[in-house]
Write an enzyme that holds these catalytic residues in place. Structure first.
Site, PDB file in Angstrom:
ATOM      1  N   CYS A 143       0.813  -1.223   0.000  1.00  0.00           N
ATOM      2  CA  CYS A 143       0.000   0.000   0.000  1.00  0.00           C
ATOM      3  C   CYS A 143       0.844   1.270   0.000  1.00  0.00           C
ATOM      4  O   CYS A 143       0.312   2.364  -0.142  1.00  0.00           O
ATOM      5  CB  CYS A 143      -0.956  -0.004   1.181  1.00  0.00           C
ATOM      6  SG  CYS A 143      -2.004  -1.459   1.181  1.00  0.00           S
TER       7      CYS A 143
ATOM      8  N   HIS B 280      -3.000   6.888   2.223  1.00  0.00           N
ATOM      9  CA  HIS B 280      -3.525   5.559   1.975  1.00  0.00           C
ATOM     10  C   HIS B 280      -4.644   5.334   2.986  1.00  0.00           C
ATOM     11  O   HIS B 280      -4.562   5.784   4.118  1.00  0.00           O
ATOM     12  CB  HIS B 280      -2.442   4.495   2.143  1.00  0.00           C
ATOM     13  CG  HIS B 280      -3.006   3.128   2.076  1.00  0.00           C
ATOM     14  ND1 HIS B 280      -3.660   2.673   0.951  1.00  0.00           N
ATOM     15  CD2 HIS B 280      -3.100   2.133   2.997  1.00  0.00           C
ATOM     16  CE1 HIS B 280      -4.106   1.456   1.181  1.00  0.00           C
ATOM     17  NE2 HIS B 280      -3.787   1.103   2.417  1.00  0.00           N
TER      18      HIS B 280
ATOM     19  N   ASN C 154     -10.355  -0.283   0.856  1.00  0.00           N
ATOM     20  CA  ASN C 154      -8.898  -0.238   0.736  1.00  0.00           C
ATOM     21  C   ASN C 154      -8.509  -0.868  -0.603  1.00  0.00           C
ATOM     22  O   ASN C 154      -8.664  -2.066  -0.787  1.00  0.00           O
ATOM     23  CB  ASN C 154      -8.295  -1.012   1.919  1.00  0.00           C
ATOM     24  CG  ASN C 154      -6.779  -1.049   1.892  1.00  0.00           C
ATOM     25  OD1 ASN C 154      -6.145  -0.643   0.928  1.00  0.00           O
ATOM     26  ND2 ASN C 154      -6.199  -1.550   2.969  1.00  0.00           N
TER      27      ASN C 154
HETATM   28  O1  UT7 Z   1      -3.714  -1.412   3.757  1.00  0.00           O
HETATM   29  C1  UT7 Z   1      -2.924  -2.160   4.647  1.00  0.00           C
HETATM   30  C2  UT7 Z   1      -3.086  -1.722   6.025  1.00  0.00           C
HETATM   31  N1  UT7 Z   1      -4.239  -2.326   6.665  1.00  0.00           N
HETATM   32  C3  UT7 Z   1      -4.701  -1.793   7.777  1.00  0.00           C
HETATM   33  O2  UT7 Z   1      -4.171  -0.777   8.183  1.00  0.00           O
HETATM   34  C4  UT7 Z   1      -5.836  -2.454   8.531  1.00  0.00           C
HETATM   35  C5  UT7 Z   1      -5.647  -2.212   9.995  1.00  0.00           C
HETATM   36  N2  UT7 Z   1      -6.612  -2.858  10.859  1.00  0.00           N
HETATM   37  C6  UT7 Z   1      -7.902  -2.465  10.968  1.00  0.00           C
HETATM   38  O3  UT7 Z   1      -8.368  -1.614  10.239  1.00  0.00           O
HETATM   39  C7  UT7 Z   1      -8.726  -3.061  12.081  1.00  0.00           C
HETATM   40  O4  UT7 Z   1      -7.877  -3.738  12.964  1.00  0.00           O
HETATM   41  C8  UT7 Z   1      -9.836  -4.031  11.592  1.00  0.00           C
HETATM   42  C9  UT7 Z   1     -10.913  -3.252  10.857  1.00  0.00           C
HETATM   43  C10 UT7 Z   1      -9.240  -5.101  10.726  1.00  0.00           C
HETATM   44  C11 UT7 Z   1     -10.491  -4.672  12.829  1.00  0.00           C
HETATM   45  O5  UT7 Z   1     -11.135  -3.675  13.614  1.00  0.00           O
HETATM   46  P1  UT7 Z   1     -10.950  -3.640  15.207  1.00  0.00           P
HETATM   47  O6  UT7 Z   1     -11.911  -2.650  15.692  1.00  0.00           O
HETATM   48  O7  UT7 Z   1      -9.503  -3.448  15.445  1.00  0.00           O
HETATM   49  O8  UT7 Z   1     -11.441  -5.047  15.632  1.00  0.00           O
HETATM   50  P2  UT7 Z   1     -10.622  -6.103  16.460  1.00  0.00           P
HETATM   51  O9  UT7 Z   1      -9.617  -6.757  15.573  1.00  0.00           O
HETATM   52  O10 UT7 Z   1     -10.166  -5.481  17.732  1.00  0.00           O
HETATM   53  O11 UT7 Z   1     -11.761  -7.087  16.764  1.00  0.00           O
HETATM   54  C12 UT7 Z   1     -12.877  -6.744  17.617  1.00  0.00           C
HETATM   55  C13 UT7 Z   1     -13.947  -7.813  17.444  1.00  0.00           C
HETATM   56  C14 UT7 Z   1     -13.383  -9.223  17.401  1.00  0.00           C
HETATM   57  O12 UT7 Z   1     -14.241 -10.068  18.125  1.00  0.00           O
HETATM   58  P3  UT7 Z   1     -13.848 -10.578  19.586  1.00  0.00           P
HETATM   59  O13 UT7 Z   1     -12.536 -11.297  19.397  1.00  0.00           O
HETATM   60  O14 UT7 Z   1     -13.735  -9.342  20.410  1.00  0.00           O
HETATM   61  O15 UT7 Z   1     -14.988 -11.471  19.923  1.00  0.00           O
HETATM   62  C15 UT7 Z   1     -13.437  -9.571  15.924  1.00  0.00           C
HETATM   63  O16 UT7 Z   1     -13.587 -10.960  15.708  1.00  0.00           O
HETATM   64  O17 UT7 Z   1     -14.615  -7.605  16.188  1.00  0.00           O
HETATM   65  C16 UT7 Z   1     -14.677  -8.835  15.493  1.00  0.00           C
HETATM   66  N3  UT7 Z   1     -14.727  -8.613  14.055  1.00  0.00           N
HETATM   67  C17 UT7 Z   1     -15.880  -8.399  13.407  1.00  0.00           C
HETATM   68  N4  UT7 Z   1     -17.148  -8.332  13.814  1.00  0.00           N
HETATM   69  C18 UT7 Z   1     -18.098  -8.108  12.896  1.00  0.00           C
HETATM   70  C19 UT7 Z   1     -13.703  -8.559  13.174  1.00  0.00           C
HETATM   71  N5  UT7 Z   1     -14.166  -8.344  11.931  1.00  0.00           N
HETATM   72  C20 UT7 Z   1     -15.520  -8.246  12.049  1.00  0.00           C
HETATM   73  C21 UT7 Z   1     -16.564  -8.025  11.130  1.00  0.00           C
HETATM   74  N6  UT7 Z   1     -17.832  -7.960  11.582  1.00  0.00           N
HETATM   75  N7  UT7 Z   1     -16.332  -7.860   9.805  1.00  0.00           N
END
Ligand code: UT7
Length: 311
Positions: free
Chosen positions: A113, A236, A266
């Protein structure tokens, strides 16, 4: 001599995929996706279009906007992580043929990216040394073919698209003022594509929030700029919360950051040139504007460019 941008093009597949369409297949919701990422919908390329097709379409528009033809291009650089072929040939070679450029050098550049920023910096070197005049720089991705559609952690985050710029010499008061590039390969396993894209979202998030403001500060310092002199930040975009946290850290209002993530998600190396195009079309980006572009992603890699917009 300064290198700058002479023309900008883009291509977005027609097919729109909304967050609601994931609700049928995955344990997720439109509300969760909007609240946690800022994404509402993304474009998905049809099965008869690969990354080089998106790239070639964006390039033709960039050439037209620059007022030149494919025969005037001296070098093609494509930033991509989702090439048509795994390994080789490069997307850049396919683009050379598709746009009917001369038998000029053409290569892909892999910096995920941050790839578009890296490619612009490579182009700048060739232009400022007088080696090449017009360089076609493309960010193009068909990420959809590499997604695990059963993984809610990644499937909802990405989209397909391409953006392209023609770079060449510009007047002394325009063009690229400074750049900042870097990498940290110890983070390789945080975000990678083998058969499918895999990501440790939390770790990449922390990296992005840490590195994006740092890189912006470095590039501004190198250009002798105060951040309040910057008219527009073109980042980005992986998650709108990353942009908000970065803006807060820098003490810059988030309205100064270009956002297209809500509609295109993204698109990896294509995100920055797609945002440039949108800002031009809306009239927000004008000649003489001070712009900082910043990318970050797999590698881990990052990069920024400070430039004065215009020829
Ligand atoms: O371009 C390359 C660079 N990429 C990035 O910079 C991406 C960086 N990361 C992110 O944007 C975020 O970490 C995500 C959007 C991927 C995840 O968001 P988050 O708010 O950080 O969620 P989390 O990983 O802390 O997860 C919180 C909860 C989890 O459940 P538990 O373990 O607390 O029960 C996940 O399983 O949210 C759950 N979860 C979802 N729930 C509903 C993860 N994805 C989803 C989803 N729908 N699509």
């Amino acid at each position: 001599m300064r290198a700058g941008i002479l023309g900008v093009g883009h291509y977005l597949p027609e097919q729109i995929m909304t967050n609601h369409q994931f609700e049928e297949k995955l344990e997720t919701s439109n509300d969760w996706i909007i609240a946690r990422t800022g994404i509402r919908e993304r474009r998905i390329a049809s099965s008869d279009m690969d990354t080089s097709d998106l790239a070639a379409n964006a390039s033709l528009e960039a050439l037209e906007q620059a007022g030149i033809t494919a025969k005037d291009i001296d070098l093609i650089l494509v930033a991509t992580g989702t090439a048509d072929y795994e390994g080789f040939p490069s997307v850049a070679c396919l683009v050379q043929d598709k746009i009917k450029a001369r038998h000029i050098p053409a290569l892909d550049l892999s910096a995920a990216c941050a790839g578009f920023i890296y490619a612009m910096v490579v182009a700048k070197q060739f232009i400022e040394t007088g080696t090449y005049k017009n360089v076609l720089v493309i960010g193009a991705e068909k990420v959809s073919k590499k997604l695990d559609w059963t993984d809610r952690n990644t499937a909802i985050l990405f989209g397909d698209g391409a953006g392209a710029v023609v770079m060449g010499p510009v007047s002394e008061d325009k063009g690229i003022l400074s750049f900042d590039l870097g990498s940290d390969g110890s983070g390789a396993e945080q975000l990678y594509i083998r058969d499918h894209l895999k990501m440790n979202g939390r770790e990449v998030y922390k990296f992005a929030v840490r590195q994006m403001p740092k890189s912006i500060q470095h590039v501004a310092e190198k250009a002798g700029l105060n951040l309040d002199e910057v008219d527009l930040f073109i980042p980005h975009q992986a998650n709108s919360r990353i942009i908000e946290e970065a803006a807060n850290k820098l003490g810059v209002t988030k309205e100064k950051f270009s956002i297209t993530l809500d509609r295109y998600a993204n698109t990896c190396a294509a995100t920055i040139p797609l945002s440039i195009k949108e800002e031009l079309r809306s009239g927000r980006l004008k000649s003489g504007d001070m712009v900082i572009m910043v990318g970050f992603g797999a590698g881990l890699t990052w990069g920024s460019i400070a430039l004065v917009w215009g020829k």
